[in-house]
Design a protein around this motif. Sequence first.
Motif, short mmCIF file in Angstrom:
data_model
loop_
_atom_site.label_atom_id
_atom_site.label_comp_id
_atom_site.label_asym_id
_atom_site.label_seq_id
_atom_site.Cartn_x
_atom_site.Cartn_y
_atom_site.Cartn_z
N GLU A 1 -5.52 5.13 -9.25
CA GLU A 1 -6.79 5.77 -9.62
C GLU A 1 -6.57 7.22 -10.05
OE1 GLU A 1 -9.70 5.45 -6.51
OE2 GLU A 1 -9.31 3.30 -6.27
N VAL A 2 -5.75 7.93 -9.30
CA VAL A 2 -5.51 9.35 -9.60
C VAL A 2 -4.78 9.49 -10.95
CG1 VAL A 2 -4.22 11.40 -8.86
CG2 VAL A 2 -5.58 10.11 -7.22
N ARG B 1 -5.18 13.75 -2.51
CA ARG B 1 -6.14 12.67 -2.70
C ARG B 1 -5.50 11.28 -2.56
NH1 ARG B 1 -8.40 13.72 -8.52
NH2 ARG B 1 -6.18 13.94 -8.89
N VAL B 2 -4.15 11.22 -2.62
CA VAL B 2 -3.45 9.94 -2.65
C VAL B 2 -2.91 9.60 -1.27
CG1 VAL B 2 -1.49 8.71 -3.63
CG2 VAL B 2 -2.80 10.26 -5.06
N ASP B 3 -3.31 8.42 -0.77
CA ASP B 3 -2.76 7.96 0.50
C ASP B 3 -2.28 6.51 0.41
OD1 ASP B 3 -5.27 6.94 0.21
OD2 ASP B 3 -5.98 7.48 2.22
N THR B 4 -2.66 5.78 -0.65
CA THR B 4 -2.18 4.41 -0.85
C THR B 4 -1.76 4.24 -2.31
OG1 THR B 4 -4.32 3.51 -1.51
CG2 THR B 4 -3.82 3.52 0.87
N HIS C 1 -2.93 2.06 -4.35
CA HIS C 1 -4.12 1.83 -5.17
C HIS C 1 -4.81 3.15 -5.51
CE1 HIS C 1 -3.70 -2.46 -4.75
NE2 HIS C 1 -3.54 -2.30 -3.43
N LYS C 2 -4.79 4.07 -4.57
CA LYS C 2 -5.35 5.40 -4.83
C LYS C 2 -4.49 6.15 -5.85
CE LYS C 2 -8.48 8.47 -3.94
NZ LYS C 2 -9.83 8.31 -4.42
N ASP D 1 0.81 -1.22 0.00
CA ASP D 1 0.00 0.00 0.00
C ASP D 1 0.85 1.28 0.00
OD1 ASP D 1 -2.45 -1.20 -0.14
OD2 ASP D 1 -2.79 -1.21 2.04
N LYS E 1 2.53 4.21 -1.21
CA LYS E 1 2.42 4.98 -2.45
C LYS E 1 3.79 5.38 -3.00
CE LYS E 1 1.88 9.56 -0.46
NZ LYS E 1 1.19 10.82 -0.59
N SER F 1 1.07 13.29 -9.29
CA SER F 1 -0.10 12.57 -8.78
C SER F 1 0.17 12.03 -7.38
CB SER F 1 -0.46 11.41 -9.71
OG SER F 1 -0.86 11.89 -10.97
#
Length: 174
Positions: free
Chosen positions: A145-146, A136-139, A141-142, A82, A84, A131
Amino acid sequence: MESIKWIELLSYTLPAIITGIVAYSFFHLHHKGLEDRRKHLMRKALQKESLPIRLQAYERMVLYLERINPAKLLIRVAPYSDDKNAYENQLIQQIEQEFEHNLTQQIYITEECWTVISTAKNTIIQSIRKSNMSDRVDTSHKLREVILSDLLDKQSPSYVAISYLKFEVIQMMS
């Protein structure tokens, strides 16, 4: 009497010298023309042999640009955790490895084309980093998405570079 002999000698040698100079210049021009023709034929033969190699280089660079296209890169390179930042590094490392693998192709493509490819690579890396720095990004997977949602807003740098490569190939073939 002595001057008459000199004039007579000069009247025989002067036309011979002029004829010799003219013959030498014609021979020199003819030899230069043959040399230029031989160089042209050699260049043409080399171009015939190098065209497939150049086309292969363009093909490899299109493949590279397709592989670093974020939409395809994110499908191919899945996150291991997880984290990032680890995923960002993993993506960038993948892009850099692909680039290093294709470095020699720059010999066969134009300087402008190589610049476009390098710019596309750097833009994609910069986009991934940007990004990752988003609130908005903390993992990981996020982050995926971003990056994908950012792609929906604009055209991928890969596609812009591929369009340029196609244009160059068309120019090269015509």
